[in-house]
Every structure is written in C-alpha cells, then in structure tokens.
Design a protein around this motif. Structure first.
Motif, short mmCIF file in Angstrom:
data_model
loop_
_atom_site.label_atom_id
_atom_site.label_comp_id
_atom_site.label_asym_id
_atom_site.label_seq_id
_atom_site.Cartn_x
_atom_site.Cartn_y
_atom_site.Cartn_z
N TYR A 69 0.99 -0.80 -0.17
CA TYR A 69 0.43 0.11 -0.62
C TYR A 69 0.89 1.18 0.26
CZ TYR A 69 -3.82 -3.59 1.54
OH TYR A 69 -4.70 -3.93 1.55
N CYS A 70 0.80 1.90 -0.60
CA CYS A 70 1.09 3.69 -0.52
C CYS A 70 0.63 4.11 0.18
CB CYS A 70 1.32 3.82 -2.41
SG CYS A 70 1.51 5.69 -2.71
N ALA A 71 1.37 5.52 1.17
CA ALA A 71 0.59 6.23 1.83
C ALA A 71 0.96 7.26 2.17
CB ALA A 71 0.36 5.76 2.95
N ALA A 72 -0.89 8.70 2.55
CA ALA A 72 0.38 10.33 1.94
C ALA A 72 -0.21 10.72 3.22
CB ALA A 72 0.07 10.99 1.28
N GLY A 73 0.92 10.93 3.47
CA GLY A 73 0.60 12.28 5.48
C GLY A 73 0.72 13.24 5.00
N TYR A 79 -0.25 7.84 10.79
CA TYR A 79 0.42 9.88 10.68
C TYR A 79 0.03 9.96 9.30
CZ TYR A 79 3.32 10.51 14.39
OH TYR A 79 4.09 10.54 15.36
N TYR A 80 -0.55 8.86 8.62
CA TYR A 80 -0.66 8.30 6.83
C TYR A 80 -2.67 8.62 7.05
CZ TYR A 80 3.82 7.43 5.82
OH TYR A 80 5.44 7.90 5.75
N GLU A 81 -2.85 9.66 6.45
CA GLU A 81 -4.42 10.30 5.99
C GLU A 81 -4.78 9.49 4.87
OE1 GLU A 81 -4.05 14.55 8.25
OE2 GLU A 81 -5.56 14.05 6.60
#
Length: 124
Positions: free
Chosen positions: A95-99, A110-112
């Motif tokens: 999974y890729c995540a952005a925070g 911390y990732y939204e």
C-alpha cells in the motif's frame, strides 16, 4: 475524490526485482510525505519505507534495508519503491500512503490517504 493508485505488482521468483509506483490524483498532496506499507495474509500491516516531502530523508524497515529503495518525483507527483533481491517473505499487498507534515513517518497512524494496494507474490 483524491486517490493514490499503486501499480507494478506481480508474481516473481525469489531473487527477482519489481518496481512499484504510486500516483496521486491531485497535486494538493504533492509535497506530503509518502510511505509504503505491506500486509501479508494473516499478519498485521507493517511499515516498509517512507520518504519526506523533498526526498532528502528516507527510512526503510530492517527487513528490507539494502534491498528496497524509495524515491519520489514531485514533478510527476509519484513515489516509487524499487525492490531488489526479493524473498518469499516479501509477499503481500503493498500500500502507498500519504501523510501530513514533512517527515518520513514510519507509523501508519500518521498517514491520512491510502491506496487500494497492489499484490506482490514472490515464489521460492
């Protein structure tokens, strides 16, 4: 609706390489820290690698250190995970995540924003 879309997963043999990419649908999140996490069947999600807003700070888990490299291209709003010397234990959904903020976070909390995931299977 903002989306993160992963690509590049697949089935490979042990020792092979794969390159995962994550693209964001909006430039609003272009400078957000990005991370890669994975989840194997029956296991909890775990941190793999992260990169800060300008790409100058990266972190990788001990299990992939020296084999995986994270990078980003803010001009294209993409983040990449280069995976070399793959092992069967690397199998899972990535999974890729952005925070928010500017730090290369290692904690998932911390990732939204999260992508739908891409399957990586490494056979022995």
């Amino acid at each position: 609706q903002v989306q993160l879309v992963e690509s590049g997963g697949g089935l490979v043999q042990a020792g092979a390489s794969l390159r995962l990419s994550c693209a964001a649908s909006e430039r609003t999140f272009i400078y957000w820290p990005k991370g890669w996490f994975r989840q194997a069947p029956g296991k909890e999600r775990e941190f793999v690698a992260s990169i800060n807003w300008n790409g100058k700070e990266t972190r990788t888990s001990d299990s992939v250190k020296g084999r995986f490299t994270i990078s980003r291209d803010n001009a294209d709003n993409t983040v990449t995970l280069q995976m070399n010397s793959l092992k069967p234990e690397d199998t899972g959904v990535y999974y890729c995540a952005a925070g928010r903020g500017r730090t290369a976070w290692t904690e998932g909390s911390y990732y939204e924003l999260w992508g739908q995931g891409t399957q990586v299977t490494v056979s022995s």
